[in-house]
Design an enzyme around this catalytic site. Sequence first.
Site, PDB file in Angstrom:
ATOM      1  N   TYR A 106     -44.548  14.850   3.215  1.00 48.84           N
ATOM      2  CA  TYR A 106     -43.844  14.037   2.222  1.00 48.84           C
ATOM      3  C   TYR A 106     -44.880  13.418   1.294  1.00 48.84           C
ATOM      4  O   TYR A 106     -45.915  14.017   1.020  1.00 48.84           O
ATOM      5  CB  TYR A 106     -42.951  13.017   2.935  1.00 48.84           C
ATOM      6  N   LYS A 138     -19.843  30.376  11.428  1.00 43.62           N
ATOM      7  CA  LYS A 138     -20.518  31.408  10.643  1.00 43.62           C
ATOM      8  C   LYS A 138     -22.006  31.099  10.541  1.00 43.62           C
ATOM      9  O   LYS A 138     -22.857  31.991  10.693  1.00 43.62           O
ATOM     10  CB  LYS A 138     -19.896  31.456   9.248  1.00 43.62           C
ATOM     11  N   ALA A 160      -9.906  42.339   2.149  1.00 38.54           N
ATOM     12  CA  ALA A 160     -10.511  43.257   3.118  1.00 38.54           C
ATOM     13  C   ALA A 160     -10.033  44.677   2.910  1.00 38.54           C
ATOM     14  O   ALA A 160     -10.833  45.624   2.863  1.00 38.54           O
ATOM     15  CB  ALA A 160     -10.197  42.788   4.535  1.00 38.54           C
TER      16      ALA A 160
END
Length: 486
Positions: free
Chosen positions: A116, A171, A275
Amino acid sequence: MVTTRLPSAGFSITIRIAVTADASSIGRLTTCVGEAGAIVTALDVVDSDPTRVLVDLTCDTADSSHADQVVKQLEEQDGVDVRKVSDRTFLLHLGGKIEVSSKVALRNRDELSRAYTPGVARVCMAIAENPADARRLTIKRNTVAVVSDGSAVLGLGNIGPAAAMPVMEGKAALFKRFGGVDAWPVVLDTQDTDEIVAIVKAIAPAYGGINLEDIAAPRCFEIEMRLRELLDIPVFHDDQHGTAICVLAALTNALRVVGKNLADVKVVVSGAGAAGTAIMKLLLRQGVGDIIAYDRRGALHRGMDDLNPTWQWLTEHTNKDNYSGDLKGAIVGADVFIGVSAPNLLTGADIAGMADKSIVFALANPDPEVDPREARQHAAVVATGRSDQPNQINNVLAFPGVFRGMLDVSAEEFTEEMALAAAMAIADVVGEDKLNPTVIVPSVFDSRVTPAVAAAIRAVVKGAQTPANPAAVPEAELETAPETTF
């Protein structure tokens, strides 16, 4: 009452039960659960005394109402006291499924000064002077945004962004587990196409790729198309392209099993949404013999009016005989049925009317278009989207490797050539010596899959690989197909 639906680990429950301490008590519990149509997966003794035994009985049920029925039948047994019922799926989701972890230790002031301020300022200026360095010096090189507006979540419909979070978290976890890709859910509280495009464009600098997820058609087509034009990173709609890749891989091997060629077969696709359209386009590029597309309005055929541009395009490139009847009629004599639509549309008797050595991919989840147990009585190869059935066609086979490969070579777009290469890579992982009617795709846990797909993607980007099969529809025509593109 025994359910006719298939039990699944997705509806697994653990029941804490106190039962009398006699020699047959445990056996009575498992028998009761089995008679109720559930599957016992574990039984653990928690505590006991001279008169009672406390056990945790874990079983897979078909759905929430079936779980309630199992518990009710246990409660009706003599000497059984049900103390607590835990839904194992909800327990897994407590507090979410993913977290951020630091790659640097930050153990002292010296490390803090470099990670940082003040040290980080020099890295910021280096990127300001050469923006391409963001891929080398930030998380961009390995990070994907999983973007959804919650409008078409699984089979649940338009449930909104907050309710979509568990899927997007899952996911992201799959990206990390199977591809080593850092992904993060980005759920948007808007379903306006312009706003979604603007938001994703604005956040794109932080990511190496965009994975669109569970956005309703036809809006998803336009969003993907516009983002592909605007961004210099890959935009991949998994509901379209991930599904199409996996279906082509599975069908390639299924045809090998039954000894048929893609160019000779008739395919019926139930579901002409995101799809289904992507599947049909990829099959057309590989030279499929013929396709009949079926949706709510029936078989898509020439002469239908008021069609959206995508359906109009399909009528012009599929259904050679211009069949205009229902789904049951469409599959008569067909070699392949692919369902990406709704449950229980067909019966075993319908499958019996297909061609010899037929192939059935019933992919509606959690309940397929036809009961796989019935389909297997007549079809040579049957696949579903379920993890508890043979031949699970799961997008996890595709998207981790696709993004792993694209990120590895800093790809700027996802292409149809990548889709074809990924499908062949997945199919070839199984190996000719391992193929049989119950093994046409590798397990999602096969460690060879992601590296094979990633290598295929890298090869395409580097120009070292071209699709092996000729296209039935010229690439130029496919590129001008409305609304859905690779």
